[in-house]
Design a protein around this motif. Structure first.
Motif, PDB file in Angstrom:
ATOM      1  N   THR A 121       0.855  -1.144   0.090  1.00 15.12           N
ATOM      2  CA  THR A 121       0.069  -0.100  -0.011  1.00 15.12           C
ATOM      3  C   THR A 121       1.021   1.068   0.040  1.00 15.12           C
ATOM      4  N   VAL A 122       0.052   2.638  -0.076  1.00 18.70           N
ATOM      5  CA  VAL A 122       0.889   3.908   0.162  1.00 18.70           C
ATOM      6  C   VAL A 122       0.351   4.378   1.618  1.00 18.70           C
ATOM      7  N   TYR A 123       1.567   4.699   2.593  1.00 23.15           N
ATOM      8  CA  TYR A 123       0.931   5.396   3.711  1.00 23.15           C
ATOM      9  C   TYR A 123       1.443   6.781   3.749  1.00 23.15           C
ATOM     10  N   LEU A 124       0.811   7.498   4.516  1.00 22.23           N
ATOM     11  CA  LEU A 124       1.340   9.030   4.601  1.00 22.23           C
ATOM     12  C   LEU A 124       0.899   9.502   5.978  1.00 22.23           C
ATOM     13  N   CYS A 125       1.536  10.471   6.541  1.00 25.87           N
ATOM     14  CA  CYS A 125       1.057  11.288   7.873  1.00 25.87           C
ATOM     15  C   CYS A 125       1.143  12.760   7.786  1.00 25.87           C
ATOM     16  N   CYS A 126       0.290  13.583   8.326  1.00 28.92           N
ATOM     17  CA  CYS A 126       0.480  14.940   8.196  1.00 28.92           C
ATOM     18  C   CYS A 126      -0.064  15.289   9.465  1.00 28.92           C
ATOM     19  N   ALA A 127       0.540  16.684   9.938  1.00 29.99           N
ATOM     20  CA  ALA A 127       0.203  17.604  10.903  1.00 29.99           C
ATOM     21  C   ALA A 127       0.301  18.917  10.545  1.00 29.99           C
ATOM     22  N   ASP A 128      -0.303  19.907  11.181  1.00 28.95           N
ATOM     23  CA  ASP A 128      -0.174  21.036  11.011  1.00 28.95           C
ATOM     24  C   ASP A 128       0.198  21.784  12.473  1.00 28.95           C
ATOM     25  N   GLY A 129       0.293  23.272  12.249  1.00 31.33           N
ATOM     26  CA  GLY A 129       0.862  23.934  13.381  1.00 31.33           C
ATOM     27  C   GLY A 129      -0.460  24.210  14.557  1.00 31.33           C
ATOM     28  N   GLU A 130      -1.704  23.730  14.187  1.00 33.73           N
ATOM     29  CA  GLU A 130      -2.628  23.919  15.055  1.00 33.73           C
ATOM     30  C   GLU A 130      -3.000  22.783  15.900  1.00 33.73           C
ATOM     31  N   GLY A 131      -2.479  21.406  15.731  1.00 34.00           N
ATOM     32  CA  GLY A 131      -2.626  20.423  16.431  1.00 34.00           C
ATOM     33  C   GLY A 131      -3.345  19.292  15.616  1.00 34.00           C
ATOM     34  N   ASN A 132      -3.898  19.459  14.525  1.00 32.29           N
ATOM     35  CA  ASN A 132      -4.546  18.441  13.814  1.00 32.29           C
ATOM     36  C   ASN A 132      -3.654  17.463  13.368  1.00 32.29           C
ATOM     37  N   MET A 133      -3.812  16.302  13.250  1.00 32.47           N
ATOM     38  CA  MET A 133      -3.005  15.184  12.616  1.00 32.47           C
ATOM     39  C   MET A 133      -3.919  14.259  11.895  1.00 32.47           C
TER      40      MET A 133
END
Length: 542
Positions: free
Chosen positions: A362-374
Motif C-alpha cells: 500500500t501507500v501510507y502518509l501522515c500529516c500534522a499542522d501547526g494547530e494540532g490537527n493530525m
C-alpha cells in the motif's frame, strides 16, 4: 538515459536523523507527494487538506502501489473537537459478485478468487475518502487540494529509483499473467513505449489528470455518479466484470469509532474490522503481559513472533466485514483474553490456531499542522498496480481487493454481494492520557500489523526516536514457523531464534518489510518526524 551511477545500489548505509518542525509536516513515500501536501498547507489548508493533496498526488507519483481506483482508511485527530475519528473508505463487492457466479465464470480457479482482471475488482473507496476528509474537516475546496496531483499528471514528474524498481517488477509479472484484451489499457497507460520507466525518465499521465480534475470539481461525484462511473460500467460489461454504475452510485464511506488497547500507558489506536489493525492490537494485548528490558535479545524477538502468530490465527478466523462477523470484535481485545493467550506462550516456536475469547475482533502518509490537527492515512490498490485493469480514457487503475475473499461459504471472509473483504491496509495512531501523540503506519500487505507492533515497541519499550523506530531491522512472520528477516538483522540473534524452532530466512528485498512514516507531537507543539529509509521517502515541513 545514460548515468555514471546506479541510484538503487547503496554501497554505504545512509544515516537519517528525525526532522523537527513547528508549522506543519507531511511524511510520504514520495518527495513529490510530500511537497504537494506542504503546498496545500502553505495555501492555508490544514492537515486534512494536506492529507488529501498527498494522497491524490500518490496516485500519480506512485501508481505502482495505489491509484484512483484504490481503497483508503484514515485516523483523524481534530484539535477543535479534541477527538480521534476513524474513516473506513473500503469498498464492497459488487451486487453481481457471488461465489456461484465466480465459480461458473472461472472453472480453472482451483477454489480461489482470481488475482487479476475484472473479477477481483471491488468498489473503489479512495475518491470518496478525499471528499469526506475535505468536506468534513478541510478548509480548502477539494479542487484546490488535488491541484498539485493534476499538475504532476499533466506536466510530468521524474521517475525515482525505487519507483523504477517497482515498475520493472510489475511489468515483468503482468507480461506473464495479464495478456488478454482487458489489460491493453494498462499497457497503453503505464508502459506507452513498451518498457517500464527507468530512474530519471519523465512520466506523464494525461487521462489521470483529467479524472483527478473532475473529481476535484464535483466532490468525487463524477467518479461515483457521473461520466467516470458510466465509463467504468461500460468497460466492466465489455470484459465480463461484475461492477456496475449502481454499485458506484450507492457507495458511501463509513465514519467509525477507532479501537485501541492500552500498552504501557499509551493508547494504540487502529481502525476496527474489516481492517486488520485489530491484529496489531491483539499482539500488543499479549505482549503487555511481559517485560522487555532489552531490545536486541532472542527472548524479545521470540515473544514478538509468537504474539503475532496468535493474533493472525484469530484475525484470519474472525475478521471480515463487521456486519458479517460471528462475534463482537471488542472481545478479542479484552485484557483477560490477552493474558489468556500470553499464558499459552512457551519457550519454543509453535503454530497456533484461533481461540475463543471470553464473552463481555500500500501507500501510507501522515500529516500534522501547526494547530494540532493530525492525520494517519493509507490507500492501496492491494497488489502493486492492482487488478491490471485501467478504465479506458480515464487513467483509473482499479484495485484487486476482492482477491482476499474466500470461495468457501463456511469461511468468515467468504464472498457475498455488497460485503467488504478482510482488509490489509491500516493506519495507526498513538495517544497518551487522552492526548494525541501522533500518527504512524507501515504499509505492505500482511506485514502491516507486524510493522505496527515493531514500531510501537521500538518507540514505547525501547525509547527510540521516530526515525530510529522505523530504521530498526525488521522481521516478518510468513506462515507456520517461517520467518524472514532483513539482511541487516543480527545473524547471531537469528541463529538463537532458529534454536527455538523458528525457521529463519534472510530476505534481500527490503520493500517486503514495509515502508513506514511517523510523527510525534511534543508538549510544546513541535513536530518530530521519521520517514522510511527503505524507499524514496521524504518529509516536507516548515
Amino acid at each position: 538515459m545514460n548515468t555514471v551511477f546506479d541510484p538503487v545500489f547503496q554501497r554505504y548505509p545512509s544515516q537519517r536523523y528525525p526532522i523537527y518542525a513547528r508549522g506543519g509536516m507531511v511524511n510520504c513515500s514520495s518527495p513529490q507527494a510530500a511537497a504537494a501536501g506542504l503546498e496545500v498547507l502553505r495555501q492555508g489548508g490544514n492537515a486534512m487538506d494536506a492529507a488529501v493533496a498527498a494522497a491524490a498526488a500518490l496516485t500519480v507519483v506512485e501508481p505502482t502501489a495505489n491509484g484512483i481506483g484504490a481503497d483508503a482508511f484514515a485516523l483523524v485527530w481534530s484539535e477543535k473537537d479534541q477527538r480521534l475519528y476513524g474513516l473506513n473508505s473500503s469498498g464492497p463487492a459488487p451486487q453481481l459478485a457471488s461465489i456461484g457466479q465466480v465459480l461458473a465464470d472461472h472453472r480453472d480457479v482451483d477454489g480461489k478468487m482470481p488475482t487479476y482482471g475484472w473479477t477481483p475488482v471491488t468498489v473503489p473507496g479512495a475518491p470518496r475518502a478525499w471528499a469526506e476528509l475535505s468536506g468534513r474537516f478541510g478548509r480548502l475546496p477539494l479542487s484546490k487540494s488535488v491541484a498539485p496531483a493534476v499538475r504532476y499528471a499533466r506536466e510530468g514528474y521524474p521517475c525515482s529509483p525505487n519507483l523504477a524498481v517497482m515498475w520493472q517488477r510489475a511489468f515483468g509479472k503482468y507480461r506473464q499473467t495479464c495478456t488478454g484484451p482487458e489489460f491493453e489499457e494498462w499497457y497503453r497507460t503505464f508502459v506507452p513505449e513498451g518498457r517500464p520507466y527507468q530512474a530519471g525518465d519523465m512520466i506523464r499521465l494525461p487521462h489521470h489528470a483529467d479524472t483527478l480534475e473532475a473529481i476535484g470539481e464535483t466532490g468525487a461525484e463524477a467518479f461515483y455518479s457521473g461520466d467516470i462511473a458510466r465509463k467504468i460500467d461500460t468497460d466492466s460489461r465489455k470484459f465480463g466484470g461484475y461492477l456496475r454504475y449502481e454499485d458506484l452510485a450507492a457507495y458511501q464511506a463509513r465514519w467509525v469509532e477507532p479501537i485501541s488497547v492500552d500498552y504501557r500507558g499509551y493508547q494504540v489506536c487502529e481502525i476496527p474490522p474489516n481492517g486488520q489493525g485489530i491484529a496489531a492490537l491483539m499482539a500488543l494485548n499479549v505482549l503487555k503481559e511481559f517485560s522487555f528490558p532489552e531490545k536486541d535479545c532472542v527472548q524479545t524477538y521470540h515473544r514478538q513472533l509468537e504474539a503475532m502468530k496468535m493474533a493472525f490465527a484469530d484475525a484470519f478466523r474472525y475478521v471480515t466485514d463487521p456486519d458479517c462477523m460471528e462475534l463482537d470484535y471488542h472481545r478479542l481485545l479484552l485484557p483477560a483474553y490477552g493474558a489468556q493467550r500470553a499464558a499459552e506462550m512457551g519457550g519454543t516456536a509453535r503454530v497456533y490456531t484461533h481461540a475463543l475469547p471470553p464473552k463481555s475482533g500500500t501507500v501510507y502518509l501522515c500529516c500534522a499542522d501547526g494547530e494540532g490537527n493530525m492525520v494517519s492515512y493509507i490507500q492501496s490498490n492491494y497488489m502493486g498496480f492492482g487488478s491490471g485493469i485501467v478504465v479506458g480514457g480515464t487513467g483509473v487503475a482499479l484495485q484487486n481487493r476482492g482477491h482476499d475473499f474466500s470461495l468457501d461459504s463456511a469461511d468468515a471472509n467468504c464472498l457475498k454481494p455488497g460485503k467488504r473483504s478482510y482488509h490489509t491496509i491500516i493506519p495507526g495512531f498513538l495517544m497518551k492520557d487522552g492526548k494525541p501523540v501522533g500518527p504512524f503506519g507501515v504499509m505492505g500487505g500482511y506485514m502491516q500489523p507486524q510493522g505496527h507492533v515493531q514500531v510501537v515497541m521500538n518507540y514505547v519499550d525501547f525509547h527510540l526516536d521516530p526515525q530510529q523506530a522505523l530504521d530498526a531491522p525488521r522481521w516478518q512472520w510468513m506462515r507456520d514457523n517461517s520467518v524472514t528477516v532483513e539482511t541487516r538483522f543480527d545473524m547471531e540473534l537469528a541463529r538463537g531464534l532458529q534454536r527455538l524452532g523458528h525457521d529463519i530466512r534472510a530476505d534481500l528485498s527490503t520493500p517486503s518489510f514495509g515502508r513506514g512514516q511517523m510523527i510525534v507531537r511534543l508538549d510544546n507543539g513541535v513536530l518530530v518526524g521519521g520517514t522510511e529509509s527503505r524507499t524514496d521517502s521524504n518529509i516536507a515541513c516548515f
